[in-house]
Design a protein around this motif. Structure first.
Motif, mmCIF file in Angstrom:
data_model
loop_
_atom_site.group_PDB
_atom_site.id
_atom_site.type_symbol
_atom_site.label_atom_id
_atom_site.label_comp_id
_atom_site.label_asym_id
_atom_site.label_seq_id
_atom_site.Cartn_x
_atom_site.Cartn_y
_atom_site.Cartn_z
ATOM 1 N N THR A 189 49.230 71.102 -6.183
ATOM 2 C CA THR A 189 50.046 70.698 -5.039
ATOM 3 C C THR A 189 51.305 69.964 -5.502
ATOM 4 O O THR A 189 52.383 70.125 -4.923
ATOM 5 C CB THR A 189 49.205 69.825 -4.081
ATOM 6 O OG1 THR A 189 48.003 70.540 -3.775
ATOM 7 C CG2 THR A 189 49.947 69.529 -2.802
ATOM 8 N N ASP A 216 45.680 75.155 1.809
ATOM 9 C CA ASP A 216 44.464 74.432 1.424
ATOM 10 C C ASP A 216 43.939 73.778 2.710
ATOM 11 O O ASP A 216 44.177 72.600 2.992
ATOM 12 C CB ASP A 216 44.797 73.382 0.357
ATOM 13 C CG ASP A 216 43.545 72.753 -0.222
ATOM 14 O OD1 ASP A 216 42.455 73.049 0.307
ATOM 15 O OD2 ASP A 216 43.648 71.969 -1.174
ATOM 16 N N SER A 221 47.226 68.645 0.761
ATOM 17 C CA SER A 221 47.895 67.342 0.670
ATOM 18 C C SER A 221 49.416 67.438 0.655
ATOM 19 O O SER A 221 50.098 66.457 0.396
ATOM 20 C CB SER A 221 47.384 66.560 -0.541
ATOM 21 O OG SER A 221 47.125 67.407 -1.611
ATOM 22 N N ASP A 297 50.693 76.872 -1.293
ATOM 23 C CA ASP A 297 49.727 76.037 -2.014
ATOM 24 C C ASP A 297 48.331 76.502 -1.606
ATOM 25 O O ASP A 297 47.963 76.452 -0.430
ATOM 26 C CB ASP A 297 49.929 74.560 -1.645
ATOM 27 C CG ASP A 297 49.062 73.656 -2.504
ATOM 28 O OD1 ASP A 297 48.713 74.053 -3.630
ATOM 29 O OD2 ASP A 297 48.718 72.542 -2.052
HETATM 30 MG MG MG Z 1 46.069 70.515 -4.043
#
Ligand code: MG
Ligand code: ATP
Length: 429
Positions: A189, A216, A221, A297
């Motif tokens: 990330t 994700d 995040s 991501d």
């Molecule tokens: Mg991550």
């Protein structure tokens, strides 16, 4: 788009190194040495230098730049020893000094420094110093009253730094990059977020439009790292993507500083199979139709729709670290992709927190890791220290919080390489 891309680079051989208590206090030196040598240099503190300069690998160095300030004066004996060791290896010494008392300076110069430059470095002073030592116009030669150079000096021809090459193929002017962590916490990330930001800000006049998509779904995040709120509309968009339109997609986006569009993960933890290849395909269609560059991501788990993202990506970055956990997971990842006949050639492995230039032991471990997995580890990112976590916690890209951080610099270089490849492909098509 998604035609596959081979990023190849050869880590440059190290031909020089800085030696300082903490090289970050001499940031002008970092800029200057980077301008001269690119990646082909390392940094050591005085004790590391003392240990390194007795090893045969030290013979490969052309010069060392020893940077000292008044705080180093109590350690002058150690500094003298480092200069002596460098001279014994026929490595040239450039002394860079700030606020050092005349007696100490005198001793350091007499110990055999080949050239001297004050710090802060005046414009082009480091470049000129390098030219002087390469031409043999060293202080030692001057001390010998402009007499003939020592045989050692004649034996050391100037070495040009090895260029770092990146070769790319098949990129259209719209591209998709994905990042997946081979083991939790290996920096996927951090790479996705900072790469997206560097790309979005790479060209002041004509920046590409960039969308960062956090898939994700459970512990995404990106929103934390960019201090964005998680919106409920994201859930709707994800679960019904194929029935939504491009306006709904745009409404689900948030902007970081007006330059980067972000599709965050949903506010609640959702099962990874809430969405399937159809929803992910539809979401990526929207993103790819609205933006020049899409950065995804991925969760570290392999899911039904990993294949969907892999097939639509131009480069699929896989982050790992130098440990058994990463090695074993990467092996399983490779086997899983091979079993499904998926395009492994799109996977570009990124070794995060890689050992630094002169850590020979670490480098040998990297070589063994790559050999045992049958992969190349051409992109190696350094440990960026606590600054990285601080920037993540603060919710800002590294470029905003810690511009000079070594991790930021390397991600910026990667972004530049990718951007140049995109432009070259666009021009060729
Ligand atoms: Mg991550
Ligand atoms: N090169 C680095 N230097 C220093 N800190 C780093 C570096 N890379 C990542 N970190 C820190 O490590 C932590 C984990 O990074 P990150 O969240 O990017 O990993 P991840 O692979 O996405 O993890 P997850 O599997 O949980 O999604 C963060 O606190 C980040 O700031």
């Amino acid at each position: 788009m998604s035609g596959g891309l081979a990023l190849k680079s050869t880590p440059a051989p190290i031909v020089a190194c800085t030696i300082a208590r903490d090289v970050q206090t001499f940031d002008l030196l970092i800029d200057d040495i980077e301008a001269e040598l690119g990646e082909a240099w390392g940094d050591l503190n005085f004790l590391e230098a003392q240990a390194f300069l007795v090893q045969p690998e030290a013979d490969d160095l052309e010069f060392v730049a020893i940077a000292v300030d008044d705080e180093d004066e109590p350690d002058v004996e150690l500094l003298l020893r480092v200069i002596e060791l460098a001279k014994a290896r026929n490595v040239k010494v450039i002394l860079i000094a700030e606020d050092v008392s005349p007696p100490t300076l005198h001793r350091l110069l007499n110990a055999g420094a080949d050239d001297f430059v004050p710090y802060p470095l005046p414009e082009r002073a480091f470049h000129q110093s390098l030219e002087r030592i390469r031409a043999g116009h060293t202080l030692a030669a001057q001390r010998a009253d402009a007499g003939p150079e020592s045989p050692n000096q004649q034996d050391a021809p100037p070495q040009a730094p090895a260029p770092i090459r990146h070769a790319t193929t098949n990129m259209g002017d719209r591209v998709t990059f994905a990042v997946q962590s081979m083991a939790g916490g290996t920096g996927a990330t951090t790479l996705a977020t900072n790469l997206a930001w560097e790309l979005a800000t790479i060209d002041k006049k004509d920046p590409p439009t960039v969308c960062l998509v956090d898939l994700d779904l459970q512990f995404g995040s990106v929103s934390t790292y960019l201090d964005l709120t998680r919106r409920d509309v994201v859930f709707e968009m994800l679960s019904e993507a194929q029935n939504m339109d491009v306006d709904a997609f745009k409404q689900a986006l948030q902007s970081y500083d007006g330059k980067l569009s972000v599709f965050t993960a949903p506010s609640d933890i959702l099962p990874l199979d809430l969405i399937g290849p159809v929803e992910v395909g539809a979401l990526l269609d929207f993103a790819q139709s609205c933006f020049d560059i899409v950065v995804v991501d991925m969760p570290s788990a392999i899911v039904q729709w990993t294949e969907t993202v892999l097939n639509r990506s131009d480069v699929y970055f896989a982050t790992l670290e130098l440990d058994m956990r990463s090695a074993q997971n990467t092996l399983r990842f490779i086997k899983a992709l091979q079993a499904e006949d998926l395009p492994l050639d799109k996977v570009h492995y990124v070794l995060n927190r890689a050992p630094r230039g002169l850590d020979m032991n670490g480098k040998a471990r990297v070589k063994r890791l790559a050999e045992s997995l049958g992969i190349t580890l051409n992109t190696q990112l350094p440990d960026g220290t606590k600054q990285v976590t601080q920037a993540c916690d603060h919710g800002a890209p590294l470029a905003e919080m810690a511009k000079k951080n070594p991790l930021r610099k390397d991600i910026a270089k990667l972004a530049k390489t990718l951007h140049e490849a995109i432009k070259a492909e666009a021009a060729a098509s």
